[in-house]
Design a protein around this motif. Structure first.
Motif: not given
Length: 345
Positions: A179, A175, A194-195, A31
């Motif tokens: 984030a 994750a 990123s996600l 991430c």
């Protein structure tokens, strides 16, 4: 869209303990990697990360894979966060005295610490969790109570942010936590970048409950599978069968027939048994009262919850809680519990 990063990159130091768990580490660092640069080029521009071990040698994960390069412990003030990731917990689990001393040094310098997965055990061993909330995976809840009875674990949420200390249940929730920190430092756009590349729709809030261990065998009927997914998402409410049938696009009569053919019981009883299993899980892995648990599982009152619970499991919720807390008694594993009237999971 023209996105401007903040002047200083987000800097994270990872303390990788012996046989650390690979998934939370990979989810967290990837991430960071995807938020650090344009596209997928992996340059450490907006985010910096450093892997550290006591010796500077490669770190061995619980699955046997190693991570390198690693360095010896750096000045903790170089980092915005120090993330410690623990390993397999057993009676012979080694204590890394140098790592524990480093965590105490970081705390003393005011650097926020993140206990990821079993990394929270290291924070406890370092003496840094006294009087703190402590998020832990439901899977390690019993082990924590037995090893550290003075610590009160939180096993019904993904992560807990106490400012200078953050603890996370691990797994894919790493994750979500990464984030969360990326959004705090760089903005929501970089966290979502990123996600989305990781094929995750959005970050879950830390207060969201940990997914419950409700496991089914292979179910061929697609309509029943879709119904089960809806029921799992609404464990806290007594959904009417008319509403369920509408959600999956069929009639109540057809839904009843398909459930009985596939699972041997009607959808209403199955849904109630599912909520009772959720209550069983909460009794074992949280400190919530029987009244709170009954309400959270969608029962009108405690008497209603207790009556159905006893019918399903042979004991009252209070008796089950007492059994769960008895020293030396094995924890009941909700994966393998059989609810009367339908196939075992």
């Amino acid at each position: 869209m023209n996105l401007s990063p903040r002047d200083e990159p987000l800097s994270v130091g990872f303390v990788l303990l012996h046989r650390f768990t690979l998934l939370p580490f990979a989810a967290f660092v990837d991430c960071l990697r995807l938020a650090a640069d344009e596209g997928d080029r992996s340059r450490q521009l907006r985010c910096h990360w450093t892997f550290m071990t006591s010796t500077g040698e490669p770190a061995l994960s619980s699955c046997g894979a190693t991570v390198s390069p690693c360095v010896t412990f750096r000045d903790p003030t170089e980092f915005d966060y120090i993330v410690v990731i623990g390993g397999v917990q057993d009676e012979k689990a080694r204590r890394d005295a140098m790592a524990l001393a480093y965590l105490r040094r970081a705390a003393g310098a005011g650097v926020p610490l993140v206990g990821l997965c079993t990394g929270v055990f290291a924070l406890i061993q370092a003496g840094l969790m006294t009087g703190r909330r402590c998020c832990v995976s439901w899977y390690h809840h019993r082990d924590m109570i037995q090893r550290f009875p003075a610590i009160e674990p939180v096993a019904d949420r993904l992560f807990v942010d106490d400012g200078d200390q953050i603890t996370c249940a691990g797994g894919a929730a790493a994750a979500d936590l990464a984030a969360y920190l990326i959004e705090r430092h760089l903005g929501k756009a970089w966290a979502m970048k990123s996600l989305h590349i990781m094929l995750l729709e959005e970050a879950r809030d830390g207060t969201q409950p940990q997914p419950q261990p409700v496991v089914f065998g292979k179910i061929e009927d697609r309509l029943v599978r879709r119904s089960l997914a809806v029921l799992e998402q609404h464990l806290g409410e007594a959904m009417s069968m008319d509403v369920l049938a509408e959600r999956v696009g069929t009639s109540r009569r057809n839904l009843e027939r398909r459930f009985r053919e596939t699972l041997g019981v009607g959808p209403q009883k199955f849904a109630r048994d599912l909520r009772l299993r959720y209550g069983l899980w909460l009794l074992h892995y949280t400190g919530k009262s029987v009244t709170e648990i009954g309400e959270r599982c969608g029962f009108a009152d405690t008497a209603h919850f207790s009556r159905h619970f006893r019918s399903a499991f042979g004991v009252t919720p209070s008796e089950m809680r007492k059994r769960a807390n008895e020293t030396g008694r094995d924890q009941v594993d909700p994966f393998f519990l059989h609810v009367e009237g339908r196939p075992a999971l």
